[in-house]
Design a protein around this motif. Structure first.
Motif, PDB file in Angstrom:
ATOM      1  N   SER A 156     -14.103  46.814  22.879  1.00  0.00           N
ATOM      2  CA  SER A 156     -15.756  47.232  23.778  1.00  0.00           C
ATOM      3  C   SER A 156     -15.395  48.451  23.930  1.00  0.00           C
ATOM      4  O   SER A 156     -16.632  49.226  24.452  1.00  0.00           O
ATOM      5  CB  SER A 156     -15.318  46.617  25.492  1.00  0.00           C
ATOM      6  OG  SER A 156     -14.114  47.797  26.040  1.00  0.00           O
TER       7      SER A 156
ATOM      8  N   VAL B 222     -12.964  37.671  26.115  1.00  0.00           N
ATOM      9  CA  VAL B 222     -11.266  38.062  27.149  1.00  0.00           C
ATOM     10  C   VAL B 222     -11.267  36.819  27.714  1.00  0.00           C
ATOM     11  O   VAL B 222     -10.094  36.757  27.755  1.00  0.00           O
ATOM     12  CB  VAL B 222     -12.108  39.147  27.657  1.00  0.00           C
ATOM     13  CG1 VAL B 222     -11.323  38.793  29.570  1.00  0.00           C
ATOM     14  CG2 VAL B 222     -11.494  40.426  27.687  1.00  0.00           C
TER      15      VAL B 222
ATOM     16  N   ALA C 153     -18.229  34.802  17.838  1.00  0.00           N
ATOM     17  CA  ALA C 153     -18.887  35.630  18.856  1.00  0.00           C
ATOM     18  C   ALA C 153     -19.176  36.880  19.193  1.00  0.00           C
ATOM     19  O   ALA C 153     -19.561  37.444  19.441  1.00  0.00           O
ATOM     20  CB  ALA C 153     -19.230  34.409  20.004  1.00  0.00           C
TER      21      ALA C 153
ATOM     22  N   PHE D 270      -8.969  44.028  23.500  1.00  0.00           N
ATOM     23  CA  PHE D 270      -9.939  44.003  24.538  1.00  0.00           C
ATOM     24  C   PHE D 270     -10.712  45.589  24.384  1.00  0.00           C
ATOM     25  O   PHE D 270     -11.696  45.262  24.446  1.00  0.00           O
ATOM     26  CB  PHE D 270      -9.819  43.371  25.977  1.00  0.00           C
ATOM     27  CG  PHE D 270      -9.003  42.840  26.310  1.00  0.00           C
ATOM     28  CD1 PHE D 270      -9.010  41.421  25.312  1.00  0.00           C
ATOM     29  CD2 PHE D 270      -8.031  42.269  27.369  1.00  0.00           C
ATOM     30  CE1 PHE D 270      -8.435  39.987  25.685  1.00  0.00           C
ATOM     31  CE2 PHE D 270      -7.036  41.127  27.622  1.00  0.00           C
ATOM     32  CZ  PHE D 270      -7.765  39.957  26.589  1.00  0.00           C
ATOM     33  N   SER D 271      -9.588  46.567  24.951  1.00  0.00           N
ATOM     34  CA  SER D 271     -10.724  47.709  25.471  1.00  0.00           C
ATOM     35  C   SER D 271     -11.233  48.107  23.891  1.00  0.00           C
ATOM     36  O   SER D 271     -12.272  48.994  24.031  1.00  0.00           O
ATOM     37  CB  SER D 271      -9.401  48.790  25.058  1.00  0.00           C
ATOM     38  OG  SER D 271      -8.115  48.212  26.373  1.00  0.00           O
TER      39      SER D 271
ATOM     40  N   LYS E 269     -24.690  46.297  24.720  1.00  0.00           N
ATOM     41  CA  LYS E 269     -24.334  45.343  24.811  1.00  0.00           C
ATOM     42  C   LYS E 269     -24.172  44.743  24.532  1.00  0.00           C
ATOM     43  O   LYS E 269     -23.923  43.464  24.456  1.00  0.00           O
ATOM     44  CB  LYS E 269     -26.641  45.066  25.120  1.00  0.00           C
ATOM     45  CG  LYS E 269     -27.419  43.592  25.735  1.00  0.00           C
ATOM     46  CD  LYS E 269     -28.453  43.529  26.328  1.00  0.00           C
ATOM     47  CE  LYS E 269     -28.711  42.723  26.627  1.00  0.00           C
ATOM     48  NZ  LYS E 269     -29.571  41.419  26.195  1.00  0.00           N
ATOM     49  N   LEU E 270     -24.483  43.742  22.502  1.00  0.00           N
ATOM     50  CA  LEU E 270     -23.856  42.937  22.180  1.00  0.00           C
ATOM     51  C   LEU E 270     -22.498  43.200  22.189  1.00  0.00           C
ATOM     52  O   LEU E 270     -21.832  41.649  22.060  1.00  0.00           O
ATOM     53  CB  LEU E 270     -24.384  42.817  21.281  1.00  0.00           C
ATOM     54  CG  LEU E 270     -24.352  42.291  19.290  1.00  0.00           C
ATOM     55  CD1 LEU E 270     -25.608  40.994  20.654  1.00  0.00           C
ATOM     56  CD2 LEU E 270     -24.834  42.814  18.242  1.00  0.00           C
TER      57      LEU E 270
ATOM     58  N   GLY F 116     -19.444  50.230  23.887  1.00  0.00           N
ATOM     59  CA  GLY F 116     -20.803  49.160  25.458  1.00  0.00           C
ATOM     60  C   GLY F 116     -21.462  49.195  25.146  1.00  0.00           C
ATOM     61  O   GLY F 116     -22.422  49.322  26.134  1.00  0.00           O
TER      62      GLY F 116
ATOM     63  N   MET G 134     -19.871  43.784  24.413  1.00  0.00           N
ATOM     64  CA  MET G 134     -20.074  43.506  26.076  1.00  0.00           C
ATOM     65  C   MET G 134     -20.054  41.981  25.770  1.00  0.00           C
ATOM     66  O   MET G 134     -18.821  41.728  26.479  1.00  0.00           O
ATOM     67  CB  MET G 134     -20.966  44.168  27.214  1.00  0.00           C
ATOM     68  CG  MET G 134     -20.588  45.604  26.933  1.00  0.00           C
ATOM     69  SD  MET G 134     -18.941  46.536  26.733  1.00  0.00           S
ATOM     70  CE  MET G 134     -19.006  46.308  28.335  1.00  0.00           C
ATOM     71  N   GLU G 135     -21.054  41.716  25.138  1.00  0.00           N
ATOM     72  CA  GLU G 135     -21.656  40.136  25.821  1.00  0.00           C
ATOM     73  C   GLU G 135     -20.515  39.025  24.867  1.00  0.00           C
ATOM     74  O   GLU G 135     -19.187  38.777  25.626  1.00  0.00           O
ATOM     75  CB  GLU G 135     -22.277  39.313  25.110  1.00  0.00           C
ATOM     76  CG  GLU G 135     -23.538  39.524  25.944  1.00  0.00           C
ATOM     77  CD  GLU G 135     -25.001  38.797  25.183  1.00  0.00           C
ATOM     78  OE1 GLU G 135     -24.881  37.875  24.694  1.00  0.00           O
ATOM     79  OE2 GLU G 135     -25.696  39.606  25.687  1.00  0.00           O
ATOM     80  N   GLY G 136     -19.388  40.360  23.611  1.00  0.00           N
ATOM     81  CA  GLY G 136     -18.732  39.370  22.365  1.00  0.00           C
ATOM     82  C   GLY G 136     -17.410  39.363  23.179  1.00  0.00           C
ATOM     83  O   GLY G 136     -16.230  38.893  23.422  1.00  0.00           O
ATOM     84  N   THR G 137     -17.176  41.148  23.547  1.00  0.00           N
ATOM     85  CA  THR G 137     -15.975  41.094  24.549  1.00  0.00           C
ATOM     86  C   THR G 137     -15.789  39.629  25.419  1.00  0.00           C
ATOM     87  O   THR G 137     -14.277  39.964  26.309  1.00  0.00           O
ATOM     88  CB  THR G 137     -15.695  42.614  25.462  1.00  0.00           C
ATOM     89  OG1 THR G 137     -16.262  43.345  23.838  1.00  0.00           O
ATOM     90  CG2 THR G 137     -14.793  42.383  26.053  1.00  0.00           C
ATOM     91  N   PHE G 138     -16.717  39.926  26.506  1.00  0.00           N
ATOM     92  CA  PHE G 138     -16.815  38.830  27.967  1.00  0.00           C
ATOM     93  C   PHE G 138     -15.813  37.593  26.976  1.00  0.00           C
ATOM     94  O   PHE G 138     -14.981  36.949  27.509  1.00  0.00           O
ATOM     95  CB  PHE G 138     -17.627  38.963  28.284  1.00  0.00           C
ATOM     96  CG  PHE G 138     -17.920  37.686  28.801  1.00  0.00           C
ATOM     97  CD1 PHE G 138     -17.427  37.810  30.744  1.00  0.00           C
ATOM     98  CD2 PHE G 138     -18.869  36.108  29.223  1.00  0.00           C
ATOM     99  CE1 PHE G 138     -17.275  37.347  31.172  1.00  0.00           C
ATOM    100  CE2 PHE G 138     -18.602  36.022  30.392  1.00  0.00           C
ATOM    101  CZ  PHE G 138     -17.890  35.989  31.249  1.00  0.00           C
ATOM    102  N   LYS G 139     -16.572  37.339  26.594  1.00  0.00           N
ATOM    103  CA  LYS G 139     -16.340  35.494  25.793  1.00  0.00           C
ATOM    104  C   LYS G 139     -15.217  35.895  24.913  1.00  0.00           C
ATOM    105  O   LYS G 139     -13.734  35.318  24.928  1.00  0.00           O
ATOM    106  CB  LYS G 139     -17.564  35.692  24.033  1.00  0.00           C
ATOM    107  CG  LYS G 139     -18.762  35.279  24.849  1.00  0.00           C
ATOM    108  CD  LYS G 139     -19.553  35.049  23.784  1.00  0.00           C
ATOM    109  CE  LYS G 139     -20.785  34.840  24.729  1.00  0.00           C
ATOM    110  NZ  LYS G 139     -21.998  34.877  23.194  1.00  0.00           N
TER     111      LYS G 139
END
Lengths: 512, 117
Positions: A158, A173, A241, A154-155, A163-164, A161, A166-171
């Motif tokens: 991300s 995670v 993604a 995860f770390s 934008k792209l 940091g 953060m979105e990818g990490t969000f999904k």
């Protein structure tokens, strides 16, 4: 001696992670220490395989509590092979990062300098988790190693940091947390019905349980949770993604290792634990494998981002391994293991090459590239050879891995899945040729910016990007020309997997 | 007691799924927290509920004379809680970062990394 050797692939990266963390202010020293550490790690991994090949399955029990009470670490041939290739990937990616994570400044993967110090420690933490997952002999402990691996990944994902990212990490995670929850439920139910968590002990107890339906139910839960991690057909949407968003060396190690840990776990639990209801569980797996292959390769056809094409191809390749597992003959399992090893090497290499192309062109969009075959014939050859290896052209390693899996399918008269596998191979070739045509063969779309935009890639600063790629390609070619060596080991690993008593005896000894 | 806990676990799983399917990223986090609680309770329940019988051997005895609580599920739950806590803490920080970089708390807005170029 052997106790230390089994623990070493887990303990050593942990020590390295702490050392590199302590050196975060001194980047040059941190890099040197990381590379030296990676070499030692690789040697340790190689030693373990060597020992296991000479002495059979090895097990150690933590704190001298004998199995099934203490947590066991088990190294059979399959685990040791995976550990070896993990060591190789660690070495390759860390060497590659020396160049890819710094200069030239305008193309640096990571703009914010303050993030860079965490990169090597996090990589090592992730390798701790991966090695632990490969070596543990306890199903709850497997969950713990998965979480160690995930939190580091995860770390890493991300890191930077953007934008792209953060979105990818969000999904990534979210889906992974849900799959971990299913894993935990599966482990809980397993403990409820069997009263043990040691995998060898479970393998003994599960066939004696009266209500086999609940065991099958738990098996389906495990298909679900490992299926998410391995990115199989209906559960793979997080992968395309997220895998194209981080710095390329992170992409490469994720593409090579992380989904394969899921595949490893699937192979482990569906050869050792859930074999009571083969016609049900392995039929599901066969369907999953087929769909994964087809959907993955079709998804790639629509993409024009080099890394996204390669990411979706990971999904397609996973299908072959699942298919090998589902066929469940010695040849099929050996083929799946062979495929696993080949794919880790080739897929990582392709991502590393995409990083080279990005360094030269400043983009991953293959529509905006062109003419690389004239300006950098060297890079073009590297890509072509790796791409053809992935598609499975002889005499490269991909040909043999596909050959074994397809032959296994034909041997037991599963003609349909064999035809699907061959067609998918053809479509893989189409995708690789698409990248080749767009990025390397065609002329630059806009002639004016051709010479201006190309960065002088063969300068001194990029030497560490070239060495690992050439090394991995050499390994691919070697496997292609001499497949017997690796295949003999893979066959032995398959034989150990299918004959559970060897594993059980090595862990439990004569005690139960 | 088992029946009550089973209903509670089912309710937690149901509300977790409901929360995760909402579009707000804050509700997604709440859903994930519910999910991890549901799993922990499930492990705890499935290990068998025994009240007031600690798994401690009395002085002078060499083994358990009657039924005691199984300590292993408790150890598992403890480990799972700690891991879940760490992961959820990370996720909350991540959500904050996502909110700052993307500027939206709606999962429908997070489509950039899925777009085909």
């Amino acid at each position: 001696m052997i106790n230390e050797l089994i623990i070493a692939p887990v303990a050593f990266p942990l020590i390295m992670a702490l050392i590199t963390l302590a050196l975060w202010k001194y980047r040059n020293i941190q890099e040197i220490v990381s590379v030296v550490g990676a070499i030692i790690y690789f040697v340790l991994c190689f030693q373990l395989l060597n020992y296991v090949l000479n002495n059979g399955i090895q097990a150690v029990h933590m704190g001298s509590w004998d199995a099934p009470f203490g947590i066991s670490f088990v190294a059979d041939t399959f685990s040791a092979l995976m550990i070896l290739v993990t060591g190789l990937m660690a070495l390759v990616v860390i060497v590659y990062s020396i160049s890819s994570m710094r200069r030239p400044k305008q193309l640096c993967d990571m703009e914010q300098k303050q993030f860079q110090y965490a990169y090597y420690p996090l990589l090592y933490f992730m390798f701790v988790g991966i090695s632990g997952a490969f070596l543990t002999g306890d199903i709850f402990n497997l969950y713990v190693w998965f979480e160690v691996m995930l939190i580091a990944s995860f770390s890493l994902l991300s890191l930077g940091g953007k934008k792209l990212q953060m979105e990818g990490t969000f999904k990534y995670v979210t889906i992974n947390l849900i799959s971990s929850a299913f894993f935990l439920v599966g482990v809980g139910l397993l403990y409820g019905v069997a009263g043990t968590l040691n995998m060898a002990h479970l393998a003994q107890i599960l066939p004696t349980i009266e209500n086999q339906n609940i065991v099958t139910l738990i098996a389906v839960l495990f298909i679900l949770c490992f299926g998410v991690k391995a990115a199989v057909f209906p559960l793979f949407f997080w992968l395309p993604a997220s895998y194209h968003t981080p710095p390329v060396s992170v992409s490469a190690v994720f593409a090579g290792m992380l989904t394969k840990v899921g595949v490893y776990s699937l192979i482990r639990v569906f050869t050792l634990l859930f074999t009571g209801h083969l016609e049900f569980t392995h039929t599901i797996l066969l369907w999953i494998g087929g769909f994964t292959m087809v959907v993955g390769v079709l998804g790639a056809a629509a993409q024009y981002d080099m890394r996204r094409i390669l990411s979706i191809h990971i999904v397609s390749q996973i299908g072959y391994m699942i298919m090998g597992l589902a066929l469940f003959t010695p040849l099929a399992i050996a083929g799946a293991i062979f495929y696993l090893l080949h794919n880790i090497i080739v897929k990582t290499n392709l991502f590393l090459i995409s990083g080279m192309v990005h360094r030269i062109k400043g983009t991953y969009n293959i529509r905006n590239m062109g003419g690389l075959v004239n300006s950098y014939p060297f890079v073009a050859v590297l890509f072509l050879a790796s791409g053809l290896a992935l598609a499975g052209l002889p005499p490269l390693s991909g040909f043999w891995s596909k050959f074994f899996v397809v032959k296994a399918a034909i041997d037991i008269k599963h003609y349909f899945i064999a035809v699907v596998a061959l067609m998918v191979g053809l479509l893989t070739l189409f995708s690789m040729i698409k990248i080749w045509n767009e990025a390397f063969w065609k002329k630059m779309p806009n002639e004016k910016c051709d010479s201006k935009k190309d960065v002088n890639f063969l300068s001194k600063g990029n030497i560490f990007m070239i060495i690992p790629v050439v090394g991995l390609l050499a390994i691919t070619v070697l496997i292609g020309f001499f497949p017997e060596t690796l295949f003999t080991i893979a066959e032995r690993a398959a034989e150990e997997l299918l004959d559970k008593s060897q594993y059980i005896n090595a862990v439990l000894g004569g005690s139960l | 007691m088992e029946t009550l806990l089973a209903i509670l676990i089912g309710g937690l799983f149901g509300s977790a799924v409901y929360m995760m399917l909402r579009r707000s990223i804050i509700k997604l986090i709440i859903g994930l927290i519910f999910l991890s609680h549901a799993c922990n309770l499930l492990i705890f329940t499935i290990g068998g509920l025994v009240r007031g019988k600690a798994p401690i051997i009395d002085e002078g005895q060499t083994g358990f004379s009657n039924m005691v609580a199984d300590p292993l599920p408790q150890a598992l739950v403890l480990t799972a809680i700690v891991i879940g806590f760490g992961v959820i803490a990370f996720t909350i920080v991540l959500i904050e970062q996502v909110y700052q970089t993307v500027g939206a708390g709606d999962t429908d807005e997070l489509k950039a990394s899925d777009k085909t170029i």
